[in-house]
Scaffold this motif. Structure first.
Motif, PDB file in Angstrom:
ATOM      1  N   HIS A  43       0.856  -1.187   0.000  1.00 38.50           N
ATOM      2  CA  HIS A  43       0.000   0.000   0.000  1.00 38.50           C
ATOM      3  C   HIS A  43       0.892   1.237   0.000  1.00 38.50           C
ATOM      4  CE1 HIS A  43      -3.651  -2.257   1.261  1.00 38.50           C
ATOM      5  NE2 HIS A  43      -2.746  -3.045   1.818  1.00 38.50           N
ATOM      6  N   VAL A  44       0.591   2.174  -0.883  1.00 35.43           N
ATOM      7  CA  VAL A  44       1.238   3.488  -0.877  1.00 35.43           C
ATOM      8  C   VAL A  44       0.125   4.484  -0.585  1.00 35.43           C
ATOM      9  CG1 VAL A  44       2.494   5.208  -2.232  1.00 35.43           C
ATOM     10  CG2 VAL A  44       2.974   2.767  -2.557  1.00 35.43           C
ATOM     11  N   TRP A  63       3.965  10.226   3.258  1.00 36.37           N
ATOM     12  CA  TRP A  63       3.496   9.091   2.458  1.00 36.37           C
ATOM     13  C   TRP A  63       4.057   7.816   3.070  1.00 36.37           C
ATOM     14  CZ3 TRP A  63       0.116   8.990  -1.581  1.00 36.37           C
ATOM     15  CH2 TRP A  63      -0.324  10.231  -2.030  1.00 36.37           C
ATOM     16  N   HIS A  64       3.242   6.789   3.122  1.00 38.96           N
ATOM     17  CA  HIS A  64       3.607   5.534   3.767  1.00 38.96           C
ATOM     18  C   HIS A  64       3.594   4.395   2.758  1.00 38.96           C
ATOM     19  CE1 HIS A  64       3.001   7.813   7.409  1.00 38.96           C
ATOM     20  NE2 HIS A  64       1.829   8.187   6.917  1.00 38.96           N
ATOM     21  N   VAL A  65       4.549   3.493   2.914  1.00 36.96           N
ATOM     22  CA  VAL A  65       4.628   2.273   2.112  1.00 36.96           C
ATOM     23  C   VAL A  65       4.549   1.127   3.102  1.00 36.96           C
ATOM     24  CG1 VAL A  65       6.003   0.918   0.507  1.00 36.96           C
ATOM     25  CG2 VAL A  65       6.112   3.434   0.431  1.00 36.96           C
ATOM     26  N   THR A  68       2.017  -5.762   3.422  1.00 36.12           N
ATOM     27  CA  THR A  68       1.253  -6.669   4.274  1.00 36.12           C
ATOM     28  C   THR A  68       1.260  -8.054   3.649  1.00 36.12           C
ATOM     29  OG1 THR A  68      -0.840  -6.092   3.189  1.00 36.12           O
ATOM     30  CG2 THR A  68      -0.275  -4.863   5.174  1.00 36.12           C
ATOM     31  N   LEU A  69       1.248  -9.057   4.532  1.00 38.15           N
ATOM     32  CA  LEU A  69       1.230 -10.446   4.083  1.00 38.15           C
ATOM     33  C   LEU A  69      -0.115 -11.094   4.349  1.00 38.15           C
ATOM     34  CD1 LEU A  69       4.736 -11.248   5.477  1.00 38.15           C
ATOM     35  CD2 LEU A  69       4.135 -10.706   3.123  1.00 38.15           C
ATOM     36  N   GLU A  70      -0.854 -10.511   5.249  1.00 32.76           N
ATOM     37  CA  GLU A  70      -2.218 -10.889   5.610  1.00 32.76           C
ATOM     38  C   GLU A  70      -2.822  -9.638   6.223  1.00 32.76           C
ATOM     39  OE1 GLU A  70      -2.689 -14.451   7.945  1.00 32.76           O
ATOM     40  OE2 GLU A  70      -0.951 -15.365   7.008  1.00 32.76           O
ATOM     41  N   PRO A  71      -4.127  -9.602   6.445  1.00 33.81           N
ATOM     42  CA  PRO A  71      -4.726  -8.378   6.986  1.00 33.81           C
ATOM     43  C   PRO A  71      -4.064  -7.848   8.258  1.00 33.81           C
ATOM     44  CG  PRO A  71      -6.437  -9.833   6.207  1.00 33.81           C
ATOM     45  CD  PRO A  71      -5.135 -10.592   6.084  1.00 33.81           C
ATOM     46  N   GLU A  72      -3.573  -8.685   9.117  1.00 30.18           N
ATOM     47  CA  GLU A  72      -2.979  -8.230  10.385  1.00 30.18           C
ATOM     48  C   GLU A  72      -1.472  -8.452  10.454  1.00 30.18           C
ATOM     49  OE1 GLU A  72      -4.744  -6.585  12.731  1.00 30.18           O
ATOM     50  OE2 GLU A  72      -6.466  -6.747  11.388  1.00 30.18           O
ATOM     51  N   VAL A  73      -0.840  -8.748   9.314  1.00 33.59           N
ATOM     52  CA  VAL A  73       0.596  -9.045   9.316  1.00 33.59           C
ATOM     53  C   VAL A  73       1.314  -8.061   8.395  1.00 33.59           C
ATOM     54  CG1 VAL A  73       2.377 -10.782   8.861  1.00 33.59           C
ATOM     55  CG2 VAL A  73       0.149 -11.494   9.756  1.00 33.59           C
ATOM     56  N   GLU A  74       1.984  -7.081   9.017  1.00 28.50           N
ATOM     57  CA  GLU A  74       2.782  -6.105   8.274  1.00 28.50           C
ATOM     58  C   GLU A  74       4.245  -6.518   8.343  1.00 28.50           C
ATOM     59  OE1 GLU A  74       2.123  -2.120   9.671  1.00 28.50           O
ATOM     60  OE2 GLU A  74      -0.002  -2.178   9.126  1.00 28.50           O
ATOM     61  N   ALA A  75       4.880  -6.611   7.169  1.00 28.86           N
ATOM     62  CA  ALA A  75       6.280  -7.000   7.120  1.00 28.86           C
ATOM     63  C   ALA A  75       7.201  -5.783   7.086  1.00 28.86           C
ATOM     64  CB  ALA A  75       6.544  -7.882   5.911  1.00 28.86           C
ATOM     65  N   ILE A  76       6.783  -4.727   6.386  1.00 30.44           N
ATOM     66  CA  ILE A  76       7.598  -3.531   6.237  1.00 30.44           C
ATOM     67  C   ILE A  76       6.690  -2.317   6.270  1.00 30.44           C
ATOM     68  CG2 ILE A  76       9.086  -2.206   4.669  1.00 30.44           C
ATOM     69  CD1 ILE A  76      10.134  -4.839   3.587  1.00 30.44           C
ATOM     70  N   THR A  77       7.142  -1.285   6.972  1.00 31.50           N
ATOM     71  CA  THR A  77       6.459   0.011   6.970  1.00 31.50           C
ATOM     72  C   THR A  77       7.527   1.086   6.839  1.00 31.50           C
ATOM     73  OG1 THR A  77       4.710  -0.826   8.405  1.00 31.50           O
ATOM     74  CG2 THR A  77       4.930   1.547   8.260  1.00 31.50           C
ATOM     75  N   LEU A  87       6.490   5.839  -3.968  1.00 31.01           N
ATOM     76  CA  LEU A  87       6.354   4.886  -5.082  1.00 31.01           C
ATOM     77  C   LEU A  87       7.690   4.216  -5.383  1.00 31.01           C
ATOM     78  CD1 LEU A  87       3.958   6.870  -7.433  1.00 31.01           C
ATOM     79  CD2 LEU A  87       3.431   4.788  -6.129  1.00 31.01           C
ATOM     80  N   SER A  88       8.773   4.979  -5.344  1.00 33.60           N
ATOM     81  CA  SER A  88      10.106   4.383  -5.540  1.00 33.60           C
ATOM     82  C   SER A  88      10.400   3.366  -4.448  1.00 33.60           C
ATOM     83  CB  SER A  88      11.188   5.467  -5.551  1.00 33.60           C
ATOM     84  OG  SER A  88      11.042   6.297  -6.668  1.00 33.60           O
ATOM     85  N   GLY A  89      10.043   3.711  -3.206  1.00 31.42           N
ATOM     86  CA  GLY A  89      10.219   2.777  -2.102  1.00 31.42           C
ATOM     87  C   GLY A  89       9.398   1.514  -2.292  1.00 31.42           C
ATOM     88  N   ALA A  90       8.174   1.658  -2.794  1.00 33.26           N
ATOM     89  CA  ALA A  90       7.311   0.495  -3.040  1.00 33.26           C
ATOM     90  C   ALA A  90       7.915  -0.412  -4.108  1.00 33.26           C
ATOM     91  CB  ALA A  90       5.916   0.951  -3.453  1.00 33.26           C
ATOM     92  N   TYR A  91       8.436   0.180  -5.189  1.00 29.34           N
ATOM     93  CA  TYR A  91       9.060  -0.621  -6.236  1.00 29.34           C
ATOM     94  C   TYR A  91      10.279  -1.354  -5.692  1.00 29.34           C
ATOM     95  CZ  TYR A  91       6.224   0.965 -10.169  1.00 29.34           C
ATOM     96  OH  TYR A  91       5.201   1.178 -11.042  1.00 29.34           O
ATOM     97  N   ASN A  92      11.056  -0.696  -4.845  1.00 26.58           N
ATOM     98  CA  ASN A  92      12.227  -1.321  -4.240  1.00 26.58           C
ATOM     99  C   ASN A  92      11.822  -2.509  -3.366  1.00 26.58           C
ATOM    100  OD1 ASN A  92      15.050  -1.508  -3.578  1.00 26.58           O
ATOM    101  ND2 ASN A  92      14.543  -0.601  -1.605  1.00 26.58           N
ATOM    102  N   ILE A  93      10.783  -2.332  -2.557  1.00 24.44           N
ATOM    103  CA  ILE A  93      10.297  -3.434  -1.710  1.00 24.44           C
ATOM    104  C   ILE A  93       9.807  -4.583  -2.583  1.00 24.44           C
ATOM    105  CG2 ILE A  93       8.434  -4.114  -0.133  1.00 24.44           C
ATOM    106  CD1 ILE A  93       8.767  -1.278   1.137  1.00 24.44           C
ATOM    107  N   ALA A  94       9.074  -4.273  -3.649  1.00 25.08           N
ATOM    108  CA  ALA A  94       8.565  -5.320  -4.550  1.00 25.08           C
ATOM    109  C   ALA A  94       9.720  -6.091  -5.182  1.00 25.08           C
ATOM    110  CB  ALA A  94       7.673  -4.691  -5.622  1.00 25.08           C
ATOM    111  N   GLU A  95      10.762  -5.380  -5.612  1.00 25.49           N
ATOM    112  CA  GLU A  95      11.934  -6.050  -6.192  1.00 25.49           C
ATOM    113  C   GLU A  95      12.621  -6.944  -5.167  1.00 25.49           C
ATOM    114  OE1 GLU A  95      14.398  -2.951  -7.779  1.00 25.49           O
ATOM    115  OE2 GLU A  95      13.116  -2.690  -9.531  1.00 25.49           O
TER     116      GLU A  95
END
Length: 132
Positions: A43-44, A63-65, A68-77, A87-95
């Motif tokens: 989520h961005v 802005w927050h990136v 989530t791996l499940e509704p209550e499980v956040e891996a990175i914020t 958005l750049s941060g989101a692309y980096n996390i996705a990579e």
């Protein structure tokens, strides 16, 4: 911005606002032993991160990136000053996710080894370009 990294899809894109990326929505289903609720999602948003009903509807200056791996499980914020930086941060996390560089197991309080093994296999089988 370019297409999302391999395996990721843009699920929602509000011009100038929130954007949501999902990983391999084509295979997250009960028949594949990957429950839809476990769809990895980035989520961005510039919505408030306060823990109260409706707070996410209140826009903030940050802005927050959030991966989530499940509704209550956040891996990175992460927090960023601009949408573009987020958005750049989101692309980096996705990579990093498709490269296997994110240890998502640490985000779970209760280990789910069968699920982790299945997700590991999906990530390994997703064709990716090396980070660099």
């Amino acid at each position: 911005m370019a297409d999302p990294p391999t395996g990721w899809r843009i699920w929602n894109n509000e011009p100038g606002g929130k954007r949501i990326f999902v990983f391999r929505p084509d295979i997250f289903s009960e028949r594949n032993d990957l429950p839809a609720m476990c769809l990895p999602t980035i989520h961005v948003t510039n919505g408030s991160q306060a823990n109260r009903p409706g707070a996410s509807q209140i826009q903030t200056d940050s802005w927050h990136v959030i991966l989530t791996l499940e509704p209550e499980v956040e891996a990175i914020t992460e927090s960023h000053e601009t949408r573009q930086a987020a958005l750049s941060g989101a692309y980096n996390i996705a990579e990093q996710f498709v490269q296997g560089a994110i240890n998502y197991r640490d985000s779970y309080q209760v280990p789910r080894e069968d699920y982790f093994q299945t997700l590991d296999t999906v990530i390994e089988e997703t064709e990716v370009e090396p980070i660099g």
